[in-house]
Design a protein around this motif. Sequence first.
Motif, PDB file in Angstrom:
ATOM      1  N   PHE A   1       0.880  -1.170   0.000  1.00 39.76           N
ATOM      2  CA  PHE A   1       0.000   0.000   0.000  1.00 39.76           C
ATOM      3  C   PHE A   1       0.915   1.216   0.000  1.00 39.76           C
ATOM      4  CE2 PHE A   1      -3.094  -2.910   2.211  1.00 39.76           C
ATOM      5  CZ  PHE A   1      -4.099  -2.838   1.254  1.00 39.76           C
TER       6      PHE A   1
ATOM      7  N   VAL B   1       3.100  -4.533   2.819  1.00 40.95           N
ATOM      8  CA  VAL B   1       2.297  -4.875   3.993  1.00 40.95           C
ATOM      9  C   VAL B   1       2.208  -6.398   4.160  1.00 40.95           C
ATOM     10  CG1 VAL B   1      -0.058  -4.772   4.888  1.00 40.95           C
ATOM     11  CG2 VAL B   1       0.994  -2.726   3.954  1.00 40.95           C
TER      12      VAL B   1
ATOM     13  N   PRO C   1       0.559  -9.362  16.159  1.00 45.76           N
ATOM     14  CA  PRO C   1       0.339  -8.054  16.780  1.00 45.76           C
ATOM     15  C   PRO C   1      -0.525  -7.134  15.903  1.00 45.76           C
ATOM     16  CG  PRO C   1       2.690  -8.600  16.700  1.00 45.76           C
ATOM     17  CD  PRO C   1       1.986  -9.640  15.903  1.00 45.76           C
ATOM     18  N   ASN C   2      -1.033  -6.061  16.472  1.00 44.72           N
ATOM     19  CA  ASN C   2      -1.820  -5.074  15.716  1.00 44.72           C
ATOM     20  C   ASN C   2      -1.022  -4.566  14.531  1.00 44.72           C
ATOM     21  OD1 ASN C   2      -2.886  -4.173  18.858  1.00 44.72           O
ATOM     22  ND2 ASN C   2      -4.356  -4.659  17.280  1.00 44.72           N
ATOM     23  N   GLY C   3      -1.679  -4.488  13.402  1.00 43.59           N
ATOM     24  CA  GLY C   3      -1.035  -3.964  12.204  1.00 43.59           C
ATOM     25  C   GLY C   3      -0.161  -4.971  11.476  1.00 43.59           C
ATOM     26  N   ALA C   4      -0.155  -6.229  11.924  1.00 41.28           N
ATOM     27  CA  ALA C   4       0.708  -7.250  11.315  1.00 41.28           C
ATOM     28  C   ALA C   4       0.291  -7.582   9.874  1.00 41.28           C
ATOM     29  CB  ALA C   4       0.697  -8.518  12.157  1.00 41.28           C
ATOM     30  N   GLY C   5      -1.000  -7.353   9.549  1.00 38.41           N
ATOM     31  CA  GLY C   5      -1.467  -7.636   8.193  1.00 38.41           C
ATOM     32  C   GLY C   5      -2.535  -8.714   8.124  1.00 38.41           C
TER      33      GLY C   5
ATOM     34  N   THR D   1      -5.943  -8.687   8.763  1.00 37.00           N
ATOM     35  CA  THR D   1      -7.154  -8.308   8.019  1.00 37.00           C
ATOM     36  C   THR D   1      -6.826  -8.163   6.527  1.00 37.00           C
ATOM     37  OG1 THR D   1      -8.137  -7.233   9.942  1.00 37.00           O
ATOM     38  CG2 THR D   1      -8.958  -6.539   7.794  1.00 37.00           C
ATOM     39  N   THR D   2      -5.625  -7.667   6.237  1.00 33.51           N
ATOM     40  CA  THR D   2      -5.224  -7.539   4.825  1.00 33.51           C
ATOM     41  C   THR D   2      -5.215  -8.915   4.146  1.00 33.51           C
ATOM     42  OG1 THR D   2      -3.913  -5.581   5.337  1.00 33.51           O
ATOM     43  CG2 THR D   2      -3.407  -6.716   3.270  1.00 33.51           C
TER      44      THR D   2
ATOM     45  N   GLN E   1     -14.181  -7.387  10.959  1.00 32.75           N
ATOM     46  CA  GLN E   1     -13.589  -7.075  12.267  1.00 32.75           C
ATOM     47  C   GLN E   1     -14.588  -6.332  13.137  1.00 32.75           C
ATOM     48  OE1 GLN E   1      -9.605  -5.722  11.895  1.00 32.75           O
ATOM     49  NE2 GLN E   1      -9.292  -5.451  14.084  1.00 32.75           N
TER      50      GLN E   1
ATOM     51  N   GLU F   1     -11.667 -11.560  13.967  1.00 31.55           N
ATOM     52  CA  GLU F   1     -11.847 -11.264  15.391  1.00 31.55           C
ATOM     53  C   GLU F   1     -13.292 -11.481  15.851  1.00 31.55           C
ATOM     54  OE1 GLU F   1      -9.824  -7.972  17.054  1.00 31.55           O
ATOM     55  OE2 GLU F   1      -8.317  -7.912  15.475  1.00 31.55           O
TER      56      GLU F   1
ATOM     57  N   HIS G   1      -7.459 -12.270  18.693  1.00 33.39           N
ATOM     58  CA  HIS G   1      -6.495 -11.857  19.724  1.00 33.39           C
ATOM     59  C   HIS G   1      -6.712 -12.625  21.032  1.00 33.39           C
ATOM     60  CE1 HIS G   1      -4.400  -8.615  17.692  1.00 33.39           C
ATOM     61  NE2 HIS G   1      -5.553  -8.134  17.265  1.00 33.39           N
TER      62      HIS G   1
HETATM   63  N1  ATP Z   1      -6.337   0.053   2.351  1.00 25.69           N
HETATM   64  C1  ATP Z   1      -5.184   0.314   2.950  1.00 25.69           C
HETATM   65  N2  ATP Z   1      -4.425   1.361   2.552  1.00 25.69           N
HETATM   66  C2  ATP Z   1      -3.238   1.631   3.147  1.00 25.69           C
HETATM   67  N3  ATP Z   1      -2.711   0.907   4.146  1.00 25.69           N
HETATM   68  C3  ATP Z   1      -3.430  -0.138   4.589  1.00 25.69           C
HETATM   69  C4  ATP Z   1      -4.696  -0.502   4.023  1.00 25.69           C
HETATM   70  N4  ATP Z   1      -5.165  -1.586   4.679  1.00 25.69           N
HETATM   71  C5  ATP Z   1      -4.243  -1.896   5.595  1.00 25.69           C
HETATM   72  N5  ATP Z   1      -3.198  -1.034   5.556  1.00 25.69           N
HETATM   73  C6  ATP Z   1      -1.984  -1.085   6.403  1.00 25.69           C
HETATM   74  O1  ATP Z   1      -1.514  -2.417   6.382  1.00 25.69           O
HETATM   75  C7  ATP Z   1      -1.001  -2.791   7.652  1.00 25.69           C
HETATM   76  C8  ATP Z   1      -1.707  -4.036   8.129  1.00 25.69           C
HETATM   77  O2  ATP Z   1      -3.043  -3.703   8.475  1.00 25.69           O
HETATM   78  P1  ATP Z   1      -4.121  -4.795   8.872  1.00 25.69           P
HETATM   79  O3  ATP Z   1      -5.397  -4.081   9.064  1.00 25.69           O
HETATM   80  O4  ATP Z   1      -4.081  -5.896   7.887  1.00 25.69           O
HETATM   81  O5  ATP Z   1      -3.535  -5.291  10.275  1.00 25.69           O
HETATM   82  P2  ATP Z   1      -4.147  -6.321  11.326  1.00 25.69           P
HETATM   83  O6  ATP Z   1      -3.116  -7.373  11.538  1.00 25.69           O
HETATM   84  O7  ATP Z   1      -5.497  -6.760  10.899  1.00 25.69           O
HETATM   85  O8  ATP Z   1      -4.230  -5.414  12.647  1.00 25.69           O
HETATM   86  P3  ATP Z   1      -5.322  -5.401  13.846  1.00 25.69           P
HETATM   87  O9  ATP Z   1      -4.913  -6.521  14.771  1.00 25.69           O
HETATM   88  O10 ATP Z   1      -5.109  -4.071  14.476  1.00 25.69           O
HETATM   89  O11 ATP Z   1      -6.672  -5.580  13.262  1.00 25.69           O
HETATM   90  C9  ATP Z   1      -1.191  -1.580   8.559  1.00 25.69           C
HETATM   91  O12 ATP Z   1       0.017  -0.872   8.590  1.00 25.69           O
HETATM   92  C10 ATP Z   1      -2.271  -0.797   7.855  1.00 25.69           C
HETATM   93  O13 ATP Z   1      -2.175   0.569   8.146  1.00 25.69           O
END
Ligand code: ATP
Length: 249
Positions: free
Chosen positions: A14, A19, A38-42, A44-45, A86, A175, A207
């Motif tokens: 991104f 990511v 951890p949070n932000g690990a990716g 949901t992506t 989520q 989640e 989590h």
């Molecule tokens: N559409 C997007 N545009 C830009 N960055 C994105 C987008 N979606 C996710 N990100 C970035 O990708 C990284 C992973 O985000 P993601 O939401 O997948 O994390 P996560 O593991 O699900 O975290 P959490 O436990 O907080 O839900 C983060 O740095 C987030 O800011």
Amino acid sequence: MKKILKINDIYKNFGGIEVIKNFSLSLDSGSKVALIGPNGAGKTTIFNLISGVYPIDKGSIIINDKDITSLPAYKRIRFGIARSFQNIRLMPHLSVIENVLMGQHTLASNFATLFRPIHFGEGSKDKLEAKNLLDKFGINVPPEEIVSNLPYGLQKRIEVVRALMAKPSLLLLDEPTAGLNKEESDQLSLMLNQISSDGTTILLVEHNMRFVNNFVEHTVVLNFGEKIYEGPPLLAQKDKQVREAYLGK
Ligand SMILES: Nc1ncnc2c1ncn2[C@@H]1O[C@H](COP(=O)(O)OP(=O)(O)OP(=O)(O)O)[C@@H](O)[C@H]1O
Ligand SMILES: [Mg+2]
């Protein structure tokens, strides 16, 4: 063992930031697997890439032996993928039955039929199926009840029922226990075990480690978009790299 999902070496960036990096995952049909990190690990992506919310930059995604890498999201549903989000994505002002029927609607065979009106006719086949599913999972509320009047735990289970209306072979849950108390998450756990014993494969992001340890047999840990562990959930907590990811070096 038949593989229901094969993710081969996928990448996603991104705005120039990688990511998801070099991520692969292969799921046995009928398995229960947790994706943690951890949070932000990716996490949901990864779900967004599997369900087709975003295209991947590199790699491939195979479901039920069909390469779905370049299919749009609404077509992937027909190949057996359904998901929850989520944060609850029920329509708060609509009734229980209307919300559940929307899950069936996602099976639309093309883009145009996706927007055809939903038929709420008395006794329609879909409506009967929706009511049967609600019954099956012990969701004993009047089908015409407005969703926002219901406790959060119940709304979460209704969201899962909505996903089941698409008859998925792979259910992705992001989640599912977030915001639930212990009793509600135990009820959800019962429901998910029932879905699993019907043969549906479940991949969940979670989590809540108590829930993960009780529910899944296999865990994948993600950190900064890369897989750092794969194996039994209890061993994950003893793994040095996993501990560092959560606690820092
Ligand atoms: N559409 C997007 N545009 C830009 N960055 C994105 C987008 N979606 C996710 N990100 C970035 O990708 C990284 C992973 O985000 P993601 O939401 O997948 O994390 P996560 O593991 O699900 O975290 P959490 O436990 O907080 O839900 C983060 O740095 C987030 O800011
Ligand atoms: Mg997330």
